[in-house]
Scaffold this motif. Structure first.
Motif, PDB file in Angstrom:
ATOM      1  N   ALA A   1      47.542  34.184  31.600  1.00  0.00           N
ATOM      2  CA  ALA A   1      46.740  32.999  31.010  1.00  0.00           C
ATOM      3  C   ALA A   1      47.583  32.730  29.659  1.00  0.00           C
ATOM      4  CB  ALA A   1      45.102  33.310  31.055  1.00  0.00           C
ATOM      5  N   LEU A   2      47.924  33.996  28.913  1.00  0.00           N
ATOM      6  CA  LEU A   2      48.239  33.678  27.710  1.00  0.00           C
ATOM      7  C   LEU A   2      49.976  33.394  27.706  1.00  0.00           C
ATOM      8  CD1 LEU A   2      46.730  36.921  26.122  1.00  0.00           C
ATOM      9  CD2 LEU A   2      46.243  34.649  25.455  1.00  0.00           C
TER      10      LEU A   2
ATOM     11  N   SER B   1      46.329  27.497  32.423  1.00  0.00           N
ATOM     12  CA  SER B   1      45.948  28.619  31.654  1.00  0.00           C
ATOM     13  C   SER B   1      44.292  28.902  31.832  1.00  0.00           C
ATOM     14  CB  SER B   1      46.484  28.551  30.293  1.00  0.00           C
ATOM     15  OG  SER B   1      46.139  29.211  29.340  1.00  0.00           O
ATOM     16  N   ILE B   2      43.774  27.920  31.518  1.00  0.00           N
ATOM     17  CA  ILE B   2      42.304  27.974  31.423  1.00  0.00           C
ATOM     18  C   ILE B   2      41.697  28.402  32.763  1.00  0.00           C
ATOM     19  CG2 ILE B   2      39.899  26.569  31.271  1.00  0.00           C
ATOM     20  CD1 ILE B   2      41.268  24.735  29.472  1.00  0.00           C
ATOM     21  N   SER B   3      42.494  27.932  33.890  1.00  0.00           N
ATOM     22  CA  SER B   3      41.920  28.283  35.479  1.00  0.00           C
ATOM     23  C   SER B   3      42.349  29.954  35.417  1.00  0.00           C
ATOM     24  CB  SER B   3      42.984  27.661  36.258  1.00  0.00           C
ATOM     25  OG  SER B   3      42.660  26.361  36.380  1.00  0.00           O
ATOM     26  N   THR B   4      43.376  30.414  34.734  1.00  0.00           N
ATOM     27  CA  THR B   4      43.596  31.870  35.058  1.00  0.00           C
ATOM     28  C   THR B   4      42.390  32.546  34.239  1.00  0.00           C
ATOM     29  OG1 THR B   4      45.902  31.027  35.249  1.00  0.00           O
ATOM     30  CG2 THR B   4      45.493  33.570  34.949  1.00  0.00           C
ATOM     31  N   TYR B   5      42.121  32.064  33.018  1.00  0.00           N
ATOM     32  CA  TYR B   5      41.193  32.857  32.310  1.00  0.00           C
ATOM     33  C   TYR B   5      39.826  32.906  33.340  1.00  0.00           C
ATOM     34  CZ  TYR B   5      43.320  32.903  27.857  1.00  0.00           C
ATOM     35  OH  TYR B   5      44.140  33.282  26.657  1.00  0.00           O
TER      36      TYR B   5
ATOM     37  N   LEU C   1      30.314  42.318  47.213  1.00  0.00           N
ATOM     38  CA  LEU C   1      30.342  41.357  46.015  1.00  0.00           C
ATOM     39  C   LEU C   1      31.636  41.313  45.450  1.00  0.00           C
ATOM     40  CD1 LEU C   1      26.853  42.292  44.493  1.00  0.00           C
ATOM     41  CD2 LEU C   1      27.433  40.353  45.796  1.00  0.00           C
ATOM     42  N   VAL C   2      32.406  42.610  45.513  1.00  0.00           N
ATOM     43  CA  VAL C   2      33.608  42.875  44.857  1.00  0.00           C
ATOM     44  C   VAL C   2      34.750  41.864  45.725  1.00  0.00           C
ATOM     45  CG1 VAL C   2      35.428  44.382  44.389  1.00  0.00           C
ATOM     46  CG2 VAL C   2      33.055  45.083  43.544  1.00  0.00           C
ATOM     47  N   ARG C   3      34.696  42.108  46.953  1.00  0.00           N
ATOM     48  CA  ARG C   3      35.663  41.095  47.949  1.00  0.00           C
ATOM     49  C   ARG C   3      35.436  39.732  47.622  1.00  0.00           C
ATOM     50  NH1 ARG C   3      38.513  43.321  52.275  1.00  0.00           N
ATOM     51  NH2 ARG C   3      39.947  41.868  52.854  1.00  0.00           N
ATOM     52  N   LEU C   4      34.092  39.254  47.581  1.00  0.00           N
ATOM     53  CA  LEU C   4      34.068  37.925  47.174  1.00  0.00           C
ATOM     54  C   LEU C   4      34.700  37.534  45.880  1.00  0.00           C
ATOM     55  CD1 LEU C   4      32.118  35.400  47.997  1.00  0.00           C
ATOM     56  CD2 LEU C   4      30.743  36.143  46.400  1.00  0.00           C
ATOM     57  N   LEU C   5      34.429  38.336  44.961  1.00  0.00           N
ATOM     58  CA  LEU C   5      35.019  38.052  43.603  1.00  0.00           C
ATOM     59  C   LEU C   5      36.636  38.213  43.720  1.00  0.00           C
ATOM     60  CD1 LEU C   5      32.039  39.790  41.571  1.00  0.00           C
ATOM     61  CD2 LEU C   5      32.783  37.446  41.267  1.00  0.00           C
ATOM     62  N   PHE C   6      37.126  38.949  44.046  1.00  0.00           N
ATOM     63  CA  PHE C   6      38.743  39.262  44.424  1.00  0.00           C
ATOM     64  C   PHE C   6      39.175  37.949  44.978  1.00  0.00           C
ATOM     65  CE2 PHE C   6      41.999  40.588  46.932  1.00  0.00           C
ATOM     66  CZ  PHE C   6      42.846  40.934  45.912  1.00  0.00           C
ATOM     67  N   MET C   7      38.696  37.605  46.051  1.00  0.00           N
ATOM     68  CA  MET C   7      39.248  36.250  46.523  1.00  0.00           C
ATOM     69  C   MET C   7      38.934  34.855  45.869  1.00  0.00           C
ATOM     70  SD  MET C   7      41.290  37.100  48.736  1.00  0.00           S
ATOM     71  CE  MET C   7      41.510  35.518  49.338  1.00  0.00           C
ATOM     72  N   MET C   8      37.899  34.940  44.861  1.00  0.00           N
ATOM     73  CA  MET C   8      37.489  33.913  43.719  1.00  0.00           C
ATOM     74  C   MET C   8      38.556  33.967  42.701  1.00  0.00           C
ATOM     75  SD  MET C   8      33.319  34.184  43.462  1.00  0.00           S
ATOM     76  CE  MET C   8      33.383  32.983  41.758  1.00  0.00           C
ATOM     77  N   ALA C   9      39.260  34.938  42.352  1.00  0.00           N
ATOM     78  CA  ALA C   9      40.430  35.065  41.537  1.00  0.00           C
ATOM     79  C   ALA C   9      41.504  34.761  42.276  1.00  0.00           C
ATOM     80  CB  ALA C   9      40.291  36.566  40.763  1.00  0.00           C
ATOM     81  N   LEU C  10      41.930  35.345  43.183  1.00  0.00           N
ATOM     82  CA  LEU C  10      43.291  35.429  43.882  1.00  0.00           C
ATOM     83  C   LEU C  10      43.673  34.228  44.511  1.00  0.00           C
ATOM     84  CD1 LEU C  10      45.589  37.660  43.515  1.00  0.00           C
ATOM     85  CD2 LEU C  10      43.326  38.189  42.914  1.00  0.00           C
ATOM     86  N   LEU C  11      42.685  33.693  45.435  1.00  0.00           N
ATOM     87  CA  LEU C  11      43.287  32.323  46.457  1.00  0.00           C
ATOM     88  C   LEU C  11      43.342  31.323  45.277  1.00  0.00           C
ATOM     89  CD1 LEU C  11      42.406  31.077  49.730  1.00  0.00           C
ATOM     90  CD2 LEU C  11      42.134  29.651  47.683  1.00  0.00           C
ATOM     91  N   PRO C  12      42.715  30.984  44.192  1.00  0.00           N
ATOM     92  CA  PRO C  12      43.196  29.863  43.259  1.00  0.00           C
ATOM     93  C   PRO C  12      44.619  30.378  42.699  1.00  0.00           C
ATOM     94  CG  PRO C  12      41.074  30.356  43.040  1.00  0.00           C
ATOM     95  CD  PRO C  12      41.435  31.675  43.976  1.00  0.00           C
ATOM     96  N   TYR C  13      44.760  31.548  42.372  1.00  0.00           N
ATOM     97  CA  TYR C  13      46.099  31.609  41.767  1.00  0.00           C
ATOM     98  C   TYR C  13      47.356  31.608  42.762  1.00  0.00           C
ATOM     99  CZ  TYR C  13      49.758  34.730  39.762  1.00  0.00           C
ATOM    100  OH  TYR C  13      50.967  35.157  38.961  1.00  0.00           O
ATOM    101  N   TRP C  14      47.026  32.058  44.034  1.00  0.00           N
ATOM    102  CA  TRP C  14      48.182  31.632  45.144  1.00  0.00           C
ATOM    103  C   TRP C  14      48.252  30.153  45.388  1.00  0.00           C
ATOM    104  CZ3 TRP C  14      45.308  35.301  48.871  1.00  0.00           C
ATOM    105  CH2 TRP C  14      45.479  36.790  48.519  1.00  0.00           C
TER     106      TRP C  14
ATOM    107  N   LEU D   1      37.990  28.455  44.010  1.00  0.00           N
ATOM    108  CA  LEU D   1      38.868  27.243  43.816  1.00  0.00           C
ATOM    109  C   LEU D   1      37.916  26.108  43.511  1.00  0.00           C
ATOM    110  CD1 LEU D   1      41.773  26.247  44.032  1.00  0.00           C
ATOM    111  CD2 LEU D   1      41.493  25.891  46.337  1.00  0.00           C
ATOM    112  N   SER D   2      37.061  26.085  44.119  1.00  0.00           N
ATOM    113  CA  SER D   2      36.111  24.816  43.826  1.00  0.00           C
ATOM    114  C   SER D   2      35.397  24.639  42.433  1.00  0.00           C
ATOM    115  CB  SER D   2      34.854  24.829  44.807  1.00  0.00           C
ATOM    116  OG  SER D   2      35.061  24.532  46.408  1.00  0.00           O
ATOM    117  N   LEU D   3      35.131  26.210  42.020  1.00  0.00           N
ATOM    118  CA  LEU D   3      34.491  26.119  40.706  1.00  0.00           C
ATOM    119  C   LEU D   3      35.545  25.675  39.524  1.00  0.00           C
ATOM    120  CD1 LEU D   3      32.405  29.325  41.016  1.00  0.00           C
ATOM    121  CD2 LEU D   3      31.377  27.022  40.626  1.00  0.00           C
ATOM    122  N   ILE D   4      36.804  26.499  39.877  1.00  0.00           N
ATOM    123  CA  ILE D   4      38.006  26.142  38.885  1.00  0.00           C
ATOM    124  C   ILE D   4      38.267  24.698  38.943  1.00  0.00           C
ATOM    125  CG2 ILE D   4      40.281  26.595  38.303  1.00  0.00           C
ATOM    126  CD1 ILE D   4      39.663  29.453  39.445  1.00  0.00           C
TER     127      ILE D   4
END
Length: 438
Positions: free
Chosen positions: A338-339, A411-415, A261-274, A400-403
Motif C-alpha cells: 500500500a505504501l 493503494s487505499i484498496s490495499t490498506y 472466520l479467518v479463511r473468510l477474511l483471508f480471501m477478502m484480502a487476497l482475491l482483491p489483490y489478485w 472485492l465488493s466492499l473495496i
C-alpha cells in the motif's frame, strides 16, 4: 483406512491435482477476460457473468456437496463431481456464444463444489497423525498456489495460443484423475440417512442469492438481504433436523469457528489483490495479459518455497503459532504494498512486497485449513471441509465488493486488505492459539 507412514500412496496426488485444476479456473478467466470478451462479443455485464456464474454455483452448492460426501461416500461423490467438471470444461472450451459459455461456467462451479470438499475429506480418511498434517500442508499450498499458477498459465496460453486452450488442456488430466480414482481409491462407507432436502434448498438459494448480490450492480442490496434472511432461516431449521446438511456441532469447537472466520477474511484480502493488481500493472506499466501473469512469479516462488517448510514448522511450533506469524507477515506485506511508490519500478514497488505476501499466505493457508477440520469426526468431515471451502468462496466476492464500493485507488484498496488481515490476526490470537491444544 490409513496409508503407510512411508508413502502417501495415490490419494494425495489425486486430491492435489484435482483441487489444483478447479482452483486455477477463475484465475485463467482473470488474465483472459479481454480476449474472451472480444471473441464472444461480451460487454462488461456479460464478462462479469463469466466469473460470477462459476463463483455463484461453486459457493452456493458447497454445503450440500460436502454433506453428500459424508452420506454417499467420498469416492462416489468425487467421481460424480469430476465428471460434471470435465464435461463443463469441454463445453466452456468450445463455447460458440455467451450463453453457452456462461452456462458451462455455472455447471463447472457445481462440479467444483463437489470436488473441493471431497478431496479434503478423502485425505482425512486416508491419513493420520503427522502424515495427515503433511498432507494438509501440501493441500493448503495447492489452495494458495493454484490460483496464482492459473494467472501464469492463463496469460501464457491466451497470449500464444488461445483462451480456449486454458480450459481444453485440462481434459486429459481430468480423464487421468477419474481413472486413477476408479482404479485405486477404495469405495467409501455410505451412511443410510435421510438427506436434508429443505435445508439443502435453503442453503443453495441463500448462499447463491448472497453471492449474486455481492457481485451484481442490479438489485444487489435486495439479493444480499434476501440471502441473509434465507441463511438465518436455514440456521434455525438446521437446529431441528437430526441429520442436517450443515451440522451445527461444527461451530461448537472454537478452533474450527475461528478458522472459518479467518479463511473468510483471508480471501477478502487476497482475491482483491489478485484481481486488482493485473489491472494496476496494465495501467501503470502497460503490461499485457502474459506479462501480468508473469509478474506474479515472485509471489508464487516464495509461497511455494515457504509451503514446503510448513509441515515441519507446525510440528515444531504448533499450527496456531505458525498461523499467527503468517497473519503478521501478510499484514506487513500488504502495508508495504500500500505504501509502495510505483514510480520506482516493478521490482521495488511490486515484487518486493509480493515476496512477503507470498510467505505470509503460505503460512496461513495450510494451518487455517487444518483448523477448519480440527477434531472433526469422519461423519462430519465432508461438512467441515465444505464449510472451509464455502468461506474461501464467500470471502473473495465480499472483499472485492466492499473495496470497489468504497474506492478505485489501488493503494487505499490495499490498506483495506490489510485491515481485513488485522481482524483475522486478532481472531487467531483470541480463538485459535489458546484453544488448539484443548
Amino acid at each position: 483406512m490409513s496409508m503407510s507412514q512411508k508413502s502417501f500412496g495415490i490419494v494425495l496426488p489425486i486430491a492435489l491435482l484435482s483441487y489444483f485444476l478447479i482452483l486455477m479456473d477463475n484465475s485463467i478467466v482473470f488474465t483472459s477476460s479481454r480476449e474472451i470478451g472480444a471473441d464472444l462479443g461480451l460487454d462488461a455485464v456479460g464478462m462479469a457473468w463469466i466469473s460470477n456464474a462459476y463463483t455463484l454455483t461453486f459457493g452456493g452448492f458447497l454445503l450440500l456437496s460436502g454433506r453428500l460426501s459424508d452420506l454417499w461416500g467420498r469416492k462416489q461423490i468425487f467421481q460424480i463431481g469430476m465428471a460434471i467438471f470435465g464435461i463443463a470444461s469441454l463445453v466452456v472450451g468450445v463455447a460458440a456464444d455467451a450463453p453457452m459459455m456462461i452456462i458451462g461456467r455455472a455447471v463447472q462451479g457445481i462440479g467444483s463444489s463437489i470436488v473441493a470438499p471431497a478431496t479434503l475429506a478423502m485425505m482425512m480418511d486416508a491419513y493420520e497423525g503427522e502424515q495427515r498434517s503433511k498432507a494438509i500442508s501440501y493441500y493448503g499450498a495447492t489452495a494458495g498456489i493454484g490460483s496464482i499458477i492459473g494467472l501464469l498459465i492463463g496469460g501464457a496460453l491466451t497470449s500464444y495460443i488461445s483462451w480456449r486452450a486454458g480450459f481444453l488442456i485440462k481434459m486429459p488430466l481430468i480423464i487421468l484423475i477419474m481413472w486413477l480414482a476408479y482404479r485405486y481409491i477404495p469405495k467409501g462407507k455410505v451412511e443410510k440417512a435421510t438427506i436434508d432436502y429443505v435445508g439443502s434448498i435453503l442453503s443453495v438459494i441463500g448462499l447463491s442469492s448472497f453471492i449474486y448480490g455481492l457481485t451484481s450492480k442490479v438489485y444487489g442490496v435486495i439479493f444480499v438481504i434476501a440471502g441473509l434472511i434465507l441463511l438465518v432461516i436455514f440456521y434455525f431449521y438446521e437446529k431441528r433436523f437430526s441429520v442436517p446438511v450443515m451440522p451445527l456441532e461444527l461451530y461448537k469447537n472454537k478452533v474450527r469457528f475461528g478458522a472459518y472466520l479467518v479463511r473468510l477474511l483471508f480471501m477478502m484480502a487476497l482475491l482483491p489483490y489478485w484481481f486488482l493488481l493485473p489491472q494496476q500493472l496494465g495501467a501503470q506499466y502497460g503490461y499485457s495479459a502474459f506479462e501480468s501473469g508473469m509478474a506474479f512469479i515472485p509471489l508464487t516462488v516464495f509461497q511455494f518455497g515457504t509451503a514446503l517448510c510448513i509441515a515441519n514448522w507446525t510440528k515444531r511450533f504448533g499450527s496456531g503459532r505458525v498461523l499467527l506469524v503468517g497473519e503478521i507477515v501478510l499484514l506487513a506485506g500488504l502495508v508495504w504494498a500500500a505504501l509502495a511508490d510505483w514510480t520506482q519500478g516493478y521490482w521495488i514497488a511490486v515484487a518486493a512486497p509480493m515476496c512477503i505476501i507470498g510467505i505470509g499466505s503460505a503460512m496461513i493457508v495450510a494451518p487455517v485449513t487444518a483448523a477448519g477440520i480440527h477434531k472433526a469426526s469422519n461423519t462430519i468431515a465432508g461438512a467441515a471441509s465444505s464449510l472451509t471451502n464455502a468461506m474461501h468462496q464467500l470471502g473473495g466476492p465480499i472483499g472485492l465488493s466492499l473495496i470497489i464500493m468504497i474506492t478505485t485507488n489501488f493503494s487505499i484498496s490495499t490498506y483495506m486488505m490489510a485491515g481485513f488481515t488485522f481482524v483475522a490476526l486478532l481472531i487467531v490470537a483470541v480463538l485459535i492459539v489458546p484453544n488448539e491444544s484443548k
